[in-house]
Design a protein around this motif. Structure first.
Motif, PDB file in Angstrom:
ATOM      1  N   MET A  51       0.857  -1.187   0.000  1.00  0.00           N
ATOM      2  CA  MET A  51       0.000   0.000   0.000  1.00  0.00           C
ATOM      3  C   MET A  51       0.897   1.242   0.000  1.00  0.00           C
ATOM      4  O   MET A  51       2.056   1.171   0.398  1.00  0.00           O
ATOM      5  CB  MET A  51      -0.903   0.001   1.228  1.00  0.00           C
ATOM      6  N   ILE A  52       0.324   2.352  -0.445  1.00  0.00           N
ATOM      7  CA  ILE A  52       1.056   3.619  -0.444  1.00  0.00           C
ATOM      8  C   ILE A  52       0.182   4.669   0.234  1.00  0.00           C
ATOM      9  O   ILE A  52      -1.023   4.764  -0.045  1.00  0.00           O
ATOM     10  CB  ILE A  52       1.419   4.073  -1.865  1.00  0.00           C
ATOM     11  N   ALA A  53       0.787   5.458   1.096  1.00  0.00           N
ATOM     12  CA  ALA A  53       0.054   6.492   1.815  1.00  0.00           C
ATOM     13  C   ALA A  53      -0.416   7.588   0.856  1.00  0.00           C
ATOM     14  O   ALA A  53       0.280   7.941  -0.096  1.00  0.00           O
ATOM     15  CB  ALA A  53       0.953   7.113   2.886  1.00  0.00           C
ATOM     16  N   VAL A  74       3.116  -0.516   4.145  1.00  0.00           N
ATOM     17  CA  VAL A  74       2.649   0.777   3.664  1.00  0.00           C
ATOM     18  C   VAL A  74       3.862   1.655   3.371  1.00  0.00           C
ATOM     19  O   VAL A  74       4.690   1.886   4.256  1.00  0.00           O
ATOM     20  CB  VAL A  74       1.751   1.487   4.702  1.00  0.00           C
ATOM     21  N   ILE A  75       3.981   2.124   2.137  1.00  0.00           N
ATOM     22  CA  ILE A  75       5.035   3.066   1.768  1.00  0.00           C
ATOM     23  C   ILE A  75       4.581   4.444   2.230  1.00  0.00           C
ATOM     24  O   ILE A  75       3.516   4.918   1.830  1.00  0.00           O
ATOM     25  CB  ILE A  75       5.288   3.077   0.244  1.00  0.00           C
ATOM     26  N   VAL A  76       5.383   5.091   3.079  1.00  0.00           N
ATOM     27  CA  VAL A  76       5.003   6.363   3.665  1.00  0.00           C
ATOM     28  C   VAL A  76       5.545   7.541   2.850  1.00  0.00           C
ATOM     29  O   VAL A  76       4.838   8.512   2.581  1.00  0.00           O
ATOM     30  CB  VAL A  76       5.502   6.469   5.125  1.00  0.00           C
ATOM     31  N   CYS A  77       6.816   7.451   2.439  1.00  0.00           N
ATOM     32  CA  CYS A  77       7.416   8.571   1.727  1.00  0.00           C
ATOM     33  C   CYS A  77       8.724   8.148   1.069  1.00  0.00           C
ATOM     34  O   CYS A  77       9.270   7.092   1.374  1.00  0.00           O
ATOM     35  CB  CYS A  77       7.671   9.748   2.665  1.00  0.00           C
ATOM     36  N   LYS A  78       9.216   8.994   0.193  1.00  0.00           N
ATOM     37  CA  LYS A  78      10.538   8.843  -0.386  1.00  0.00           C
ATOM     38  C   LYS A  78      11.547   9.383   0.623  1.00  0.00           C
ATOM     39  O   LYS A  78      11.266  10.345   1.336  1.00  0.00           O
ATOM     40  CB  LYS A  78      10.617   9.628  -1.700  1.00  0.00           C
ATOM     41  N   VAL A  79      12.727   8.754   0.696  1.00  0.00           N
ATOM     42  CA  VAL A  79      13.760   9.178   1.632  1.00  0.00           C
ATOM     43  C   VAL A  79      14.989   9.599   0.831  1.00  0.00           C
ATOM     44  O   VAL A  79      15.408   8.901  -0.083  1.00  0.00           O
ATOM     45  CB  VAL A  79      14.132   8.017   2.589  1.00  0.00           C
ATOM     46  N   VAL A  92       1.552  10.207  -3.028  1.00  0.00           N
ATOM     47  CA  VAL A  92       2.957   9.829  -2.913  1.00  0.00           C
ATOM     48  C   VAL A  92       3.377   8.920  -4.065  1.00  0.00           C
ATOM     49  O   VAL A  92       4.460   9.070  -4.625  1.00  0.00           O
ATOM     50  CB  VAL A  92       3.228   9.150  -1.546  1.00  0.00           C
ATOM     51  N   GLN A  93       2.506   8.005  -4.464  1.00  0.00           N
ATOM     52  CA  GLN A  93       2.851   7.015  -5.487  1.00  0.00           C
ATOM     53  C   GLN A  93       3.271   7.670  -6.802  1.00  0.00           C
ATOM     54  O   GLN A  93       4.168   7.185  -7.487  1.00  0.00           O
ATOM     55  CB  GLN A  93       1.682   6.072  -5.739  1.00  0.00           C
ATOM     56  N   GLN A  94       2.662   8.773  -7.160  1.00  0.00           N
ATOM     57  CA  GLN A  94       2.965   9.404  -8.440  1.00  0.00           C
ATOM     58  C   GLN A  94       4.362  10.023  -8.467  1.00  0.00           C
ATOM     59  O   GLN A  94       4.879  10.326  -9.533  1.00  0.00           O
ATOM     60  CB  GLN A  94       1.900  10.445  -8.771  1.00  0.00           C
ATOM     61  N   GLY A  95       4.975  10.177  -7.313  1.00  0.00           N
ATOM     62  CA  GLY A  95       6.321  10.726  -7.257  1.00  0.00           C
ATOM     63  C   GLY A  95       7.410   9.675  -7.119  1.00  0.00           C
ATOM     64  O   GLY A  95       8.586  10.007  -7.018  1.00  0.00           O
ATOM     65  N   LEU A  96       7.040   8.397  -7.112  1.00  0.00           N
ATOM     66  CA  LEU A  96       8.022   7.327  -6.907  1.00  0.00           C
ATOM     67  C   LEU A  96       8.377   6.646  -8.217  1.00  0.00           C
ATOM     68  O   LEU A  96       7.527   6.447  -9.077  1.00  0.00           O
ATOM     69  CB  LEU A  96       7.470   6.281  -5.939  1.00  0.00           C
TER      70      LEU A  96
END
Length: 123
Positions: free
Chosen positions: A41-43, A113-118, A91-95
């Motif tokens: 899942m992605i936040a 759950v993917i929370v953010c890019k690091v 968030v998904q559209q930026g990964l």
């Protein structure tokens, strides 16, 4: 008794919590798990977007006339501080594959759950 309780506690919380991972073309590869996870899942981050007062510099063109630099008038455009309700950061559209991400294990470690890019603090 204490040793047994400690062992049970470790087993209960192993596989939970935050972990770093890397996005792949078809899923995410967590640093502490050897297999790629394709069902994750992605936040999404709903909220209120607040935009500060700002000035943009741009060109004005007559409709159907000229290009970006030909015959245009350079102007400054001032925007007041504003608030936009009911916004969602997807968030998904930026990964993309290769991006490092922060992931959380939830539902007793059964879901990720993917929370953010690091990114590195140095840039």
């Amino acid at each position: 008794m204490r040793s047994t309780m400690s062992k049970h506690t470790q087993q209960a919380v192993s596989g939970l919590g935050a972990v770093l991972g890397t996005m792949t073309a078809s899923g995410v590869k967590l640093d502490d798990f050897k297999h790629e996870i394709q069902d994750y899942m992605i936040a999404e981050l709903p909220g209120l977007l607040e935009l500060p007062q700002r000035i943009y510099r741009g060109s004005v063109h007559s409709q159907g006339q000229g290009t970006f630099h030909g015959g245009a008038t350079l102007s400054d455009y001032a925007f007041d501080e504003s608030k936009v309700e009911d916004t969602v950061l997807h968030v998904q559209q930026g990964l993309k594959p290769g991006d490092r991400v922060l992931a959380l294990r939830v539902n007793s470690g059964n879901d990720v759950v993917i929370v953010c890019k690091v990114v590195s603090a140095g840039g």
